[in-house]
Motif scaffolding. Structure first.
Motif, PDB file in Angstrom:
ATOM      1  N   PHE A  23       0.798  -1.227   0.000  1.00 43.81           N
ATOM      2  CA  PHE A  23       0.000   0.000   0.000  1.00 43.81           C
ATOM      3  C   PHE A  23       0.832   1.280   0.000  1.00 43.81           C
ATOM      4  CE2 PHE A  23      -4.009  -2.022   2.139  1.00 43.81           C
ATOM      5  CZ  PHE A  23      -4.130  -2.855   1.042  1.00 43.81           C
ATOM      6  N   PHE A  24       1.994   1.247   0.679  1.00 48.50           N
ATOM      7  CA  PHE A  24       2.708   2.507   0.920  1.00 48.50           C
ATOM      8  C   PHE A  24       4.124   2.581   0.332  1.00 48.50           C
ATOM      9  CE2 PHE A  24      -0.288   1.918   4.491  1.00 48.50           C
ATOM     10  CZ  PHE A  24      -1.090   3.028   4.271  1.00 48.50           C
ATOM     11  N   LEU A  25       4.744   1.457   0.044  1.00 45.61           N
ATOM     12  CA  LEU A  25       6.102   1.492  -0.500  1.00 45.61           C
ATOM     13  C   LEU A  25       6.133   1.281  -2.016  1.00 45.61           C
ATOM     14  CD1 LEU A  25       8.149  -0.462   2.215  1.00 45.61           C
ATOM     15  CD2 LEU A  25       7.711   1.992   2.033  1.00 45.61           C
ATOM     16  N   TYR A  26       5.386   0.292  -2.503  1.00 49.42           N
ATOM     17  CA  TYR A  26       5.414  -0.005  -3.931  1.00 49.42           C
ATOM     18  C   TYR A  26       4.810   1.095  -4.808  1.00 49.42           C
ATOM     19  CZ  TYR A  26       7.047  -4.779  -3.103  1.00 49.42           C
ATOM     20  OH  TYR A  26       7.795  -5.876  -2.739  1.00 49.42           O
ATOM     21  N   PRO A  27       3.609   1.627  -4.478  1.00 48.58           N
ATOM     22  CA  PRO A  27       3.010   2.627  -5.374  1.00 48.58           C
ATOM     23  C   PRO A  27       3.896   3.842  -5.656  1.00 48.58           C
ATOM     24  CG  PRO A  27       1.365   1.808  -3.851  1.00 48.58           C
ATOM     25  CD  PRO A  27       2.683   1.247  -3.399  1.00 48.58           C
ATOM     26  N   PRO A  28       4.530   4.474  -4.635  1.00 48.55           N
ATOM     27  CA  PRO A  28       5.409   5.611  -4.946  1.00 48.55           C
ATOM     28  C   PRO A  28       6.573   5.224  -5.852  1.00 48.55           C
ATOM     29  CG  PRO A  28       4.910   5.551  -2.597  1.00 48.55           C
ATOM     30  CD  PRO A  28       4.420   4.265  -3.175  1.00 48.55           C
ATOM     31  N   GLN A  29       7.118   4.012  -5.670  1.00 50.05           N
ATOM     32  CA  GLN A  29       8.229   3.558  -6.517  1.00 50.05           C
ATOM     33  C   GLN A  29       7.764   3.331  -7.948  1.00 50.05           C
ATOM     34  OE1 GLN A  29      10.894   0.461  -4.777  1.00 50.05           O
ATOM     35  NE2 GLN A  29       9.649   0.688  -2.930  1.00 50.05           N
ATOM     36  N   ILE A  30       6.576   2.770  -8.106  1.00 49.23           N
ATOM     37  CA  ILE A  30       6.035   2.535  -9.441  1.00 49.23           C
ATOM     38  C   ILE A  30       5.814   3.862 -10.162  1.00 49.23           C
ATOM     39  CG2 ILE A  30       4.026   1.700 -10.728  1.00 49.23           C
ATOM     40  CD1 ILE A  30       3.764  -0.500  -8.570  1.00 49.23           C
ATOM     41  N   VAL A  31       5.254   4.847  -9.448  1.00 51.83           N
ATOM     42  CA  VAL A  31       5.019   6.167 -10.034  1.00 51.83           C
ATOM     43  C   VAL A  31       6.344   6.843 -10.377  1.00 51.83           C
ATOM     44  CG1 VAL A  31       4.130   8.483  -9.572  1.00 51.83           C
ATOM     45  CG2 VAL A  31       2.787   6.483  -8.897  1.00 51.83           C
ATOM     46  N   ALA A  32       7.340   6.705  -9.489  1.00 51.73           N
ATOM     47  CA  ALA A  32       8.647   7.334  -9.726  1.00 51.73           C
ATOM     48  C   ALA A  32       9.340   6.747 -10.947  1.00 51.73           C
ATOM     49  CB  ALA A  32       9.530   7.167  -8.491  1.00 51.73           C
ATOM     50  N   ASN A  33       9.100   5.460 -11.215  1.00 48.34           N
ATOM     51  CA  ASN A  33       9.734   4.795 -12.353  1.00 48.34           C
ATOM     52  C   ASN A  33       8.963   4.966 -13.654  1.00 48.34           C
ATOM     53  OD1 ASN A  33      11.768   3.849 -10.703  1.00 48.34           O
ATOM     54  ND2 ASN A  33      10.743   1.901 -10.282  1.00 48.34           N
ATOM     55  N   SER A  34       7.829   5.636 -13.585  1.00 47.62           N
ATOM     56  CA  SER A  34       6.981   5.788 -14.775  1.00 47.62           C
ATOM     57  C   SER A  34       6.998   7.228 -15.277  1.00 47.62           C
ATOM     58  CB  SER A  34       5.543   5.370 -14.447  1.00 47.62           C
ATOM     59  OG  SER A  34       4.986   6.226 -13.471  1.00 47.62           O
ATOM     60  N   GLN A  35       6.508   7.407 -16.489  1.00 47.93           N
ATOM     61  CA  GLN A  35       6.405   8.726 -17.095  1.00 47.93           C
ATOM     62  C   GLN A  35       4.955   8.998 -17.478  1.00 47.93           C
ATOM     63  OE1 GLN A  35       9.138   8.646 -20.394  1.00 47.93           O
ATOM     64  NE2 GLN A  35      10.906   9.119 -19.098  1.00 47.93           N
ATOM     65  N   PHE A  36       4.639  10.290 -17.558  1.00 41.98           N
ATOM     66  CA  PHE A  36       3.286  10.680 -17.947  1.00 41.98           C
ATOM     67  C   PHE A  36       3.021  10.225 -19.375  1.00 41.98           C
ATOM     68  CE2 PHE A  36       0.094  13.656 -19.591  1.00 41.98           C
ATOM     69  CZ  PHE A  36      -0.860  13.579 -18.586  1.00 41.98           C
ATOM     70  N   ASP A  37       1.995   9.412 -19.554  1.00 44.44           N
ATOM     71  CA  ASP A  37       1.674   8.848 -20.869  1.00 44.44           C
ATOM     72  C   ASP A  37       0.691   9.768 -21.594  1.00 44.44           C
ATOM     73  OD1 ASP A  37       0.902   7.322 -23.059  1.00 44.44           O
ATOM     74  OD2 ASP A  37       1.026   5.435 -21.967  1.00 44.44           O
ATOM     75  N   LYS A  38       1.218  10.642 -22.456  1.00 42.60           N
ATOM     76  CA  LYS A  38       0.372  11.597 -23.167  1.00 42.60           C
ATOM     77  C   LYS A  38      -0.607  10.906 -24.102  1.00 42.60           C
ATOM     78  CE  LYS A  38       3.773  15.366 -23.149  1.00 42.60           C
ATOM     79  NZ  LYS A  38       4.608  16.244 -24.000  1.00 42.60           N
ATOM     80  N   ILE A  39      -0.137   9.887 -24.784  1.00 44.31           N
ATOM     81  CA  ILE A  39      -1.003   9.177 -25.742  1.00 44.31           C
ATOM     82  C   ILE A  39      -2.189   8.554 -25.021  1.00 44.31           C
ATOM     83  CG2 ILE A  39      -1.118   7.250 -27.369  1.00 44.31           C
ATOM     84  CD1 ILE A  39       1.842   7.770 -28.004  1.00 44.31           C
ATOM     85  N   GLN A  40      -1.898   7.882 -23.897  1.00 35.92           N
ATOM     86  CA  GLN A  40      -2.980   7.246 -23.146  1.00 35.92           C
ATOM     87  C   GLN A  40      -3.922   8.280 -22.546  1.00 35.92           C
ATOM     88  OE1 GLN A  40      -3.066   3.766 -23.208  1.00 35.92           O
ATOM     89  NE2 GLN A  40      -5.137   4.259 -22.602  1.00 35.92           N
ATOM     90  N   PHE A  41      -3.366   9.431 -22.130  1.00 37.59           N
ATOM     91  CA  PHE A  41      -4.189  10.502 -21.568  1.00 37.59           C
ATOM     92  C   PHE A  41      -5.178  11.023 -22.602  1.00 37.59           C
ATOM     93  CE2 PHE A  41      -4.739  15.162 -21.076  1.00 37.59           C
ATOM     94  CZ  PHE A  41      -5.492  15.156 -19.926  1.00 37.59           C
ATOM     95  N   PHE A  42      -4.699  11.318 -23.790  1.00 37.65           N
ATOM     96  CA  PHE A  42      -5.579  11.849 -24.837  1.00 37.65           C
ATOM     97  C   PHE A  42      -6.567  10.796 -25.332  1.00 37.65           C
ATOM     98  CE2 PHE A  42      -2.053  14.981 -25.345  1.00 37.65           C
ATOM     99  CZ  PHE A  42      -2.815  16.109 -25.069  1.00 37.65           C
ATOM    100  N   SER A  43      -6.136   9.534 -25.320  1.00 39.63           N
ATOM    101  CA  SER A  43      -7.040   8.447 -25.709  1.00 39.63           C
ATOM    102  C   SER A  43      -8.191   8.327 -24.706  1.00 39.63           C
ATOM    103  CB  SER A  43      -6.261   7.134 -25.787  1.00 39.63           C
ATOM    104  OG  SER A  43      -7.125   6.048 -26.023  1.00 39.63           O
ATOM    105  N   GLY A  44      -7.849   8.401 -23.407  1.00 43.50           N
ATOM    106  CA  GLY A  44      -8.881   8.330 -22.377  1.00 43.50           C
ATOM    107  C   GLY A  44      -9.822   9.518 -22.421  1.00 43.50           C
ATOM    108  N   MET A  45      -9.257  10.715 -22.628  1.00 51.91           N
ATOM    109  CA  MET A  45     -10.085  11.919 -22.722  1.00 51.91           C
ATOM    110  C   MET A  45     -11.023  11.847 -23.921  1.00 51.91           C
ATOM    111  SD  MET A  45      -9.778  14.109 -20.273  1.00 51.91           S
ATOM    112  CE  MET A  45     -10.474  15.555 -21.051  1.00 51.91           C
ATOM    113  N   LYS A  46     -10.506  11.315 -25.029  1.00 49.22           N
ATOM    114  CA  LYS A  46     -11.335  11.174 -26.231  1.00 49.22           C
ATOM    115  C   LYS A  46     -12.516  10.245 -25.964  1.00 49.22           C
ATOM    116  CE  LYS A  46     -11.179   9.586 -31.034  1.00 49.22           C
ATOM    117  NZ  LYS A  46     -10.358   8.918 -32.084  1.00 49.22           N
ATOM    118  N   TRP A  47     -12.230   9.109 -25.312  1.00 49.67           N
ATOM    119  CA  TRP A  47     -13.310   8.163 -24.987  1.00 49.67           C
ATOM    120  C   TRP A  47     -14.339   8.829 -24.079  1.00 49.67           C
ATOM    121  CZ3 TRP A  47     -15.069   6.186 -20.330  1.00 49.67           C
ATOM    122  CH2 TRP A  47     -15.966   5.125 -20.415  1.00 49.67           C
ATOM    123  N   PHE A  48     -13.854   9.555 -23.081  1.00 51.66           N
ATOM    124  CA  PHE A  48     -14.753  10.203 -22.129  1.00 51.66           C
ATOM    125  C   PHE A  48     -15.635  11.250 -22.820  1.00 51.66           C
ATOM    126  CE2 PHE A  48     -15.262  13.835 -19.083  1.00 51.66           C
ATOM    127  CZ  PHE A  48     -16.220  13.248 -18.287  1.00 51.66           C
TER     128      PHE A  48
END
Length: 488
Positions: A226-251
């Motif tokens: 709950f508290f150690l893995y999620p921050p590490q996963i977020v730190a190792n990831s990048q903002f996915d612009k393609i997925q963001f715009f795809s989700g916004m389009k669907w919405f």
């Protein structure tokens, strides 16, 4: 309400997507005596697995069983919406449409990937929490303390689904606090009635869950998850612009009619009457957007289902505002035509799903059901054929490991040989790869399946796993989906 039931029934035979098959697998293993996180690991909070556990226990761990339980859940939610929101609308005919514009829209816009996701299911307790918070504005003293304690309790249930939803809950209570300060109530009294009451309420469900895992000496892994893995996963990831715009389009494609009508409600209800319930619904929408954006690399379409309740209620409120002008048009036919044209995109989805169901004889038999499911998830027959391959006479029994779609577990009626998943491997941390290899070494599953979708992730992040499999296993079958390995 009859229409809600009919719309829901159309979705009973809908196929599982990978997420749903994974939740179902976790719930099934829980039913078989395994402990979540210790024996079956995922980074998500336990609420979704509890939901699937109840659904499977009552109606079966299959598509119809899970979707039937969700339908009952959504019908109850619809009744709650009807009862609680009656006084929010001037015209009762509009109030009666609220379930259609919320739950009905949810079903109509959802595909296999969207049904029974956390973001959809959590809308029920989120609304209850909001409504109790709203009701507390009408009272002071013990009555307010009780309502907000109950609101906090329901909020605790929301957090069991996802801790990040605290960013939606907190603005509810802060809004009430600011509203009370504006009304010049004593700050010390407000602290007891609002802050302390919600804190006490929220603790109960969280302490219950913590106590359960403490009983099995699993608090350390719970804390890590709950508290150690999620921050590490977020730190190792990048903002996915393609997925963001795809989700916004669907919405926007699915919710734009509701958003347009809801804007009218926000303008009139806040500017003219300063309605606190409308304000809370707007705050809910803002909190939803914050939660979605914070998830950075996982901006999936189904995350936007957090909006289907507040946007649907605001759309109904917008229709309530516009109802009188519409009634004054020269012909009622024009009114009906305008409303129909406005909601035409939603009508198209509903008609399409209905026609597919009818064309496949209502998916009553196994063959017609598979044909129906294939329309909404084309890979379904292929996944089933993979499962059939290891279900033939003479196949080695036992748990397997699938680095790919968990639907193979479902079709083969087998469970996972390791506690660490084979789904969404791109979110694994380095130490998890080593642990996965240890678990494969100790459990020795007779079959391992490597999906071609997951293969690049394994090659990039942990090629040692392929070396291990090459030493202990041989290739049994290779096709367009992936590679089956059998234990030497």
């Amino acid at each position: 309400m009859i229409v809600i039931v009919v719309i829901g029934l159309i979705h009973l035979p809908f196929p599982f997507d990978g997420d749903q098959a994974f939740f179902r697998l976790g719930a099934l293993e829980m039913q078989q005596g395994k402990l979540l996180y210790r024996d079956f690991w995922d980074v998500k909070q336990p609420g979704i697995f509890y939901f699937y556990f109840l659904a499977g226990s009552f109606f079966g761990f299959n598509e119809i069983g899970i979707h039937l339980f969700e339908l009952i859940y959504m019908v109850v939610f619809s009744l709650i919406l009807l009862i609680t929101l009656k006084s929010y609308f001037r015209h009762q005919i509009i109030a009666s449409l609220v379930p259609l514009l919320t739950v009905g829209v949810y079903y109509i816009v959802s595909g296999a990937w969207h049904l029974t996701q956390v973001e959809a299911l959590v809308s029920f307790p989120l609304f209850i929490c909001l409504w109790l918070t709203y009701q507390s504005c009408k009272y002071q003293g013990n009555s307010r303390f009780f309502l907000l304690s109950l609101s906090g309790f329901i909020g605790g249930i929301v957090l069991i689904f996802k801790l990040l939803f605290l960013l939606i809950l907190l603005p509810f209570w802060v809004t009430v606090l600011i509203h009370s300060v504006i009304k010049r109530q004593k700050v010390q009294k407000l602290f007891v009635e609002i802050c302390l009451s919600t804190f006490i309420g929220i603790l109960y469900p969280l302490l219950f869950v913590a106590s359960y895992f403490a009983w099995f000496n699993s608090l350390p892994i719970l804390y890590q998850t709950f508290f150690l893995y999620p921050p590490q996963i977020v730190a190792n990831s990048q903002f996915d612009k393609i997925q963001f715009f795809s989700g916004m389009k669907w919405f926007l494609n699915n919710f734009s009619p509701l958003l347009l009508v809801g804007t009218v409600a926000v303008d009139v209800s806040l500017r003219k009457s300063k309605n606190i319930l409308t304000l809370l619904l707007v705050v809910w929408c803002i909190g939803n957007l914050g939660v979605i954006l914070l998830q950075r690399s996982a901006l999936w379409e189904y995350h936007y289902l957090l909006f289907f309740v507040p946007v649907g209620i605001l759309a109904a409120k917008g229709l309530d505002v516009l109802w009188q002008p519409l009634k004054e048009l020269t012909s009622p036919l024009i009114t009906i035509l305008l409303i129909f044209l406005f909601f035409l995109p939603l009508s198209y989805n509903f008609v399409k799903k209905s026609v597919v169901l009818v064309n496949n004889n209502f998916a009553l038999t196994e063959d017609t059901r598979l044909k129906y499911q294939t329309v909404f998830r084309k890979i379904y027959p292929s996944l089933r054929s993979e499962a059939d391959f290891i279900s033939q006479p003479g196949s080695i029994p036992g748990e397997i490991y699938v680095a790919g779609d968990p639907s193979i577990y479902y079709f083969s009626n087998r469970t996972q040989a390791t506690s660490l998943r084979g789904w969404a491997l791109e979110y694994f941390l380095p130490e998890q790869w080593s642990k996965l290899l240890e678990q494969l070494d100790s459990s020795k599953p007779p079959y391992i399946f490597i999906d071609y979708v997951q293969l690049p992730t394994i090659k990039k992040d942990f090629p040692t796993m392929l070396e291990f499999i090459g030493q202990r296993y041989r290739v049994l079958r290779q096709n367009d989906n992936g590679i089956w390995y059998i234990l030497l």
